[in-house]
Design an enzyme around this catalytic site. Structure first.
Site, PDB file in Angstrom:
ATOM      1  N   GLU A  54       0.835  -1.208   0.000  1.00  0.00           N
ATOM      2  CA  GLU A  54       0.000   0.000   0.000  1.00  0.00           C
ATOM      3  C   GLU A  54       0.866   1.251   0.000  1.00  0.00           C
ATOM      4  OE1 GLU A  54      -0.182  -2.655   1.931  1.00  0.00           O
ATOM      5  OE2 GLU A  54      -2.125  -2.882   2.904  1.00  0.00           O
ATOM      6  N   CYS A  77      -2.684  -3.428   7.064  1.00  0.00           N
ATOM      7  CA  CYS A  77      -2.336  -3.637   8.477  1.00  0.00           C
ATOM      8  C   CYS A  77      -2.624  -2.363   9.274  1.00  0.00           C
ATOM      9  CB  CYS A  77      -0.882  -4.068   8.626  1.00  0.00           C
ATOM     10  SG  CYS A  77       0.296  -2.766   8.255  1.00  0.00           S
ATOM     11  N   SER A 172      16.586 -41.255 -12.083  1.00  0.00           N
ATOM     12  CA  SER A 172      15.390 -40.419 -12.288  1.00  0.00           C
ATOM     13  C   SER A 172      15.660 -39.239 -13.213  1.00  0.00           C
ATOM     14  CB  SER A 172      14.878 -39.895 -10.942  1.00  0.00           C
ATOM     15  OG  SER A 172      15.792 -38.967 -10.396  1.00  0.00           O
ATOM     16  N   ARG A 188      10.429 -22.963  -7.733  1.00  0.00           N
ATOM     17  CA  ARG A 188      11.480 -22.711  -6.720  1.00  0.00           C
ATOM     18  C   ARG A 188      11.586 -21.223  -6.396  1.00  0.00           C
ATOM     19  NH1 ARG A 188      16.550 -26.382  -9.016  1.00  0.00           N
ATOM     20  NH2 ARG A 188      15.635 -28.421  -8.531  1.00  0.00           N
ATOM     21  N   THR A 200      18.153 -38.639  -2.053  1.00  0.00           N
ATOM     22  CA  THR A 200      18.278 -37.834  -3.276  1.00  0.00           C
ATOM     23  C   THR A 200      19.634 -37.143  -3.343  1.00  0.00           C
ATOM     24  OG1 THR A 200      15.901 -37.501  -3.294  1.00  0.00           O
ATOM     25  CG2 THR A 200      17.201 -35.929  -4.570  1.00  0.00           C
ATOM     26  N   ASP A 204      21.512 -38.151  -6.603  1.00  0.00           N
ATOM     27  CA  ASP A 204      21.431 -37.169  -7.703  1.00  0.00           C
ATOM     28  C   ASP A 204      22.395 -35.997  -7.562  1.00  0.00           C
ATOM     29  OD1 ASP A 204      19.386 -38.782  -8.521  1.00  0.00           O
ATOM     30  OD2 ASP A 204      17.771 -37.415  -7.920  1.00  0.00           O
ATOM     31  N   GLU A 295      11.566 -31.431  -2.636  1.00  0.00           N
ATOM     32  CA  GLU A 295      12.078 -32.048  -3.871  1.00  0.00           C
ATOM     33  C   GLU A 295      12.902 -33.242  -3.418  1.00  0.00           C
ATOM     34  OE1 GLU A 295      13.403 -30.021  -7.300  1.00  0.00           O
ATOM     35  OE2 GLU A 295      12.777 -28.074  -6.540  1.00  0.00           O
ATOM     36  N   GLY A 297      12.819 -37.862  -2.668  1.00  0.00           N
ATOM     37  CA  GLY A 297      12.287 -39.139  -3.104  1.00  0.00           C
ATOM     38  C   GLY A 297      11.096 -39.537  -2.244  1.00  0.00           C
ATOM     39  N   GLY A 302       7.174 -39.379   1.921  1.00  0.00           N
ATOM     40  CA  GLY A 302       6.302 -40.264   2.699  1.00  0.00           C
ATOM     41  C   GLY A 302       6.201 -39.834   4.151  1.00  0.00           C
TER      42      GLY A 302
HETATM   43  N1  NAP Z   1      11.326 -38.004 -10.041  1.00  0.00           N
HETATM   44  C1  NAP Z   1      11.419 -37.138  -9.049  1.00  0.00           C
HETATM   45  O1  NAP Z   1      10.668 -36.136  -8.995  1.00  0.00           O
HETATM   46  C2  NAP Z   1      12.462 -37.357  -7.978  1.00  0.00           C
HETATM   47  C3  NAP Z   1      12.759 -36.303  -7.104  1.00  0.00           C
HETATM   48  C4  NAP Z   1      13.705 -36.538  -6.101  1.00  0.00           C
HETATM   49  C5  NAP Z   1      14.305 -37.755  -5.988  1.00  0.00           C
HETATM   50  N2  NAP Z   1      13.994 -38.759  -6.866  1.00  0.00           N
HETATM   51  C6  NAP Z   1      14.640 -40.083  -6.778  1.00  0.00           C
HETATM   52  O2  NAP Z   1      14.266 -40.625  -5.525  1.00  0.00           O
HETATM   53  C7  NAP Z   1      15.296 -41.521  -5.125  1.00  0.00           C
HETATM   54  C8  NAP Z   1      15.672 -41.192  -3.691  1.00  0.00           C
HETATM   55  O3  NAP Z   1      14.559 -41.438  -2.874  1.00  0.00           O
HETATM   56  P1  NAP Z   1      14.725 -41.830  -1.352  1.00  0.00           P
HETATM   57  O4  NAP Z   1      13.366 -42.122  -0.836  1.00  0.00           O
HETATM   58  O5  NAP Z   1      15.774 -42.886  -1.252  1.00  0.00           O
HETATM   59  O6  NAP Z   1      15.398 -40.545  -0.752  1.00  0.00           O
HETATM   60  P2  NAP Z   1      14.889 -39.202  -0.075  1.00  0.00           P
HETATM   61  O7  NAP Z   1      13.439 -39.150   0.121  1.00  0.00           O
HETATM   62  O8  NAP Z   1      15.524 -38.108  -0.832  1.00  0.00           O
HETATM   63  O9  NAP Z   1      15.631 -39.376   1.284  1.00  0.00           O
HETATM   64  C9  NAP Z   1      15.073 -40.213   2.254  1.00  0.00           C
HETATM   65  C10 NAP Z   1      14.871 -39.339   3.432  1.00  0.00           C
HETATM   66  O10 NAP Z   1      13.870 -39.797   4.265  1.00  0.00           O
HETATM   67  C11 NAP Z   1      14.289 -39.623   5.603  1.00  0.00           C
HETATM   68  N3  NAP Z   1      13.540 -40.542   6.428  1.00  0.00           N
HETATM   69  C12 NAP Z   1      13.246 -41.799   6.162  1.00  0.00           C
HETATM   70  N4  NAP Z   1      12.485 -42.307   7.157  1.00  0.00           N
HETATM   71  C13 NAP Z   1      12.311 -41.315   8.048  1.00  0.00           C
HETATM   72  C14 NAP Z   1      11.597 -41.204   9.263  1.00  0.00           C
HETATM   73  N5  NAP Z   1      10.881 -42.211   9.764  1.00  0.00           N
HETATM   74  N6  NAP Z   1      11.624 -40.039   9.902  1.00  0.00           N
HETATM   75  C15 NAP Z   1      12.316 -39.006   9.406  1.00  0.00           C
HETATM   76  N7  NAP Z   1      13.008 -39.058   8.254  1.00  0.00           N
HETATM   77  C16 NAP Z   1      12.990 -40.200   7.589  1.00  0.00           C
HETATM   78  C17 NAP Z   1      15.755 -39.901   5.538  1.00  0.00           C
HETATM   79  O11 NAP Z   1      16.366 -39.324   6.622  1.00  0.00           O
HETATM   80  P3  NAP Z   1      17.780 -39.844   7.162  1.00  0.00           P
HETATM   81  O12 NAP Z   1      18.812 -39.539   6.140  1.00  0.00           O
HETATM   82  O13 NAP Z   1      17.920 -38.991   8.351  1.00  0.00           O
HETATM   83  O14 NAP Z   1      17.629 -41.294   7.443  1.00  0.00           O
HETATM   84  C18 NAP Z   1      16.108 -39.200   4.236  1.00  0.00           C
HETATM   85  O15 NAP Z   1      16.349 -37.825   4.437  1.00  0.00           O
HETATM   86  C19 NAP Z   1      16.458 -41.341  -6.080  1.00  0.00           C
HETATM   87  O16 NAP Z   1      16.456 -42.394  -7.004  1.00  0.00           O
HETATM   88  C20 NAP Z   1      16.130 -40.047  -6.748  1.00  0.00           C
HETATM   89  O17 NAP Z   1      16.684 -40.000  -8.050  1.00  0.00           O
HETATM   90  C21 NAP Z   1      13.091 -38.569  -7.863  1.00  0.00           C
END
Ligand code: NAP
Length: 376
Positions: A54, A77, A172, A188, A200, A204, A295, A297, A302
């Site tokens: 504003e 505000c 990937s 981003r 990741t 990567d 960004e 895996g 999850g």
């Molecule tokens: N196509 C796409 O858009 C894309 C994007 C990104 C990545 N990717 C691919 O995804 C793959 C990697 O995936 P990823 O699942 O192995 O890796 P990620 O999601 O990048 O890393 C796994 C993460 O989950 C954490 N984690 C797991 N369980 C947990 C829990 N109970 N509490 C807190 N943290 C927890 C781990 O922490 P700690 O390290 O502390 O254990 C780690 O930081 C690669 O192949 C990559 O190329 C694809």
């Protein structure tokens, strides 16, 4: 029947969108001053400590603001924060009418908001609807942080037509088209921070910077790595590109943590393994991060999903199969056992981007929140 200028409020939202990611912990706001059908001033929120939208628009309008209409995306505000109250500037400028869209949920705002102050000075104040449903997303990160004491969380991923984000061997790069990846840089550019996981980072070696467009700012990069598995030479730890924050634990080698600290990385060490997501989100809330982009895996995505902490999704779906039950989908974690309480997202946009299909979706509650449309 309120007769307002649709183009003026649309221009105000375009201005707000242009500063997304640069204003946190403040909201990105746009404002336009109209006198006799002409735009005489416009502006957007400046980075923290700078003037609000504003004040920028009123300064541009100068004497022409007297008797003019002010269009603003968020209720002005009424309190002195790092900058003086916008209602004071509106009154001093002699504005005749204020049109605003979203209410401000800041606890420092009085219960009846700007309306009571401005109407007491003879200024008409009218709340109008947003031009587009998706305009609520400009203000959602600011509102989320205030309301839930955590950042608004957006997940981005690229997957194949059979729902895989990588091959079973972990490859990937690249599933989506170059044009889709260009959009990712725009996404981003709108957030405060980008978070990834050790999986990741190891696989990567991403940079997680804004490239190929004119960057409005440099988002933080955040890594969750409790065991110190990411090599100290990883690109994420080159802080000449962007600042990096690492959440790790005492399970990671002390030498690894020290090397990161010496490289200028901000290292937060916890005694919990795995690192507790609520602690991470609370820390980011305290840092003033309104908007966080995942960004990562399926592992980290999850964990966010299991905590019901994904608020918006950008999915890029490429037209091919990857196959194999071991190849991951976008969301790992515990997952759901049944579909009774399944939360569906609201689709905001579906487009074809080169050979990919792009889906933009978010929580329906972003549009249902009473703060957005009505006075409580
Ligand atoms: N196509 C796409 O858009 C894309 C994007 C990104 C990545 N990717 C691919 O995804 C793959 C990697 O995936 P990823 O699942 O192995 O890796 P990620 O999601 O990048 O890393 C796994 C993460 O989950 C954490 N984690 C797991 N369980 C947990 C829990 N109970 N509490 C807190 N943290 C927890 C781990 O922490 P700690 O390290 O502390 O254990 C780690 O930081 C690669 O192949 C990559 O190329 C694809």
């Amino acid at each position: 029947m309120v007769n307002f200028d649709q183009q003026a409020i649309q221009q105000a939202f375009d201005l707000a969108a242009s500063v997304q990611g640069t204003t946190s912990p403040n909201p990105p706001v746009g404002a336009v001053v109209i006198r006799a059908g002409q735009v005489v001033g416009f502006g957007a929120t400046q980075p923290p400590g700078g003037p609000h939208a504003e004040r920028v628009a009123l300064a541009m309008a100068g004497a022409d603001a007297c008797g003019a209409d002010l269009y603003v995306t968020l209720e002005p505000c009424t309190f002195q924060g790092r900058t003086p109250a916008c209602t004071d500037a509106i009154i001093a400028a002699g504005i005749a009418r204020v049109y605003f869209v979203f209410r401000d949920g800041d606890p420092r705002m009085p219960p009846h908001g700007a309306q009571s102050i401005l109407t007491a000075h003879g200024i008409d104040v009218i709340q109008i609807p947003p031009p587009n449903q998706s305009d609520a997303l400009t203000i959602a990160p600011f509102r989320w942080r205030l309301q839930y004491q955590r950042p608004f969380v957006t997940l981005k991923y690229a997957m194949s037509l059979d729902g895989k984000i990588a091959t079973h061997t972990g490859v990937s790069q690249w599933i989506s088209s170059q044009q889709s990846r260009h959009i990712v840089h725009q996404i981003r550019n709108r957030v405060d921070a980008i978070i990834t996981g050790s999986g990741t980072a190891v696989r990567d070696n991403p940079q997680l910077t804004v490239r190929g467009i004119t960057a409005a700012h440099t988002p933080w990069r955040i890594l969750i790595d409790s065991h110190g598995s990411t090599p100290a030479t990883a690109r994420l730890f080159d802080i000449t590109d962007a600042p990096t924050l690492v959440f790790t634990s005492t399970a990671a080698p002390e030498s690894w943590r020290n090397a990161l600290c010496q490289a200028g990385v901000d290292v937060h060490c916890s005694s919990n393994t795995p690192i507790a997501l609520p602690d991470v989100l609370t820390h980011l809330y305290r840092l003033g991060i309104n908007h966080l982009l995942i960004e990562a895996g399926s592992g980290l995505a999850g964990v966010f999903s299991d905590h019901d902490c994904i608020d918006e999704v950008h999915a890029f779906i490429a037209p091919g199969f990857i196959g194999n039950p071991q190849a991951p989908g976008p969301i790992g974690g515990e997952g759901l056992g049944q579909l009774v309480d399944w939360q569906r997202f609201t689709i905001i946009d579906v487009q074809q981007i080169a050979s990919d299909v792009y889906i933009h979706a978010c929580r329906p509650s972003i549009f249902a929140h009473p703060h957005y449309h009505t006075k409580e």
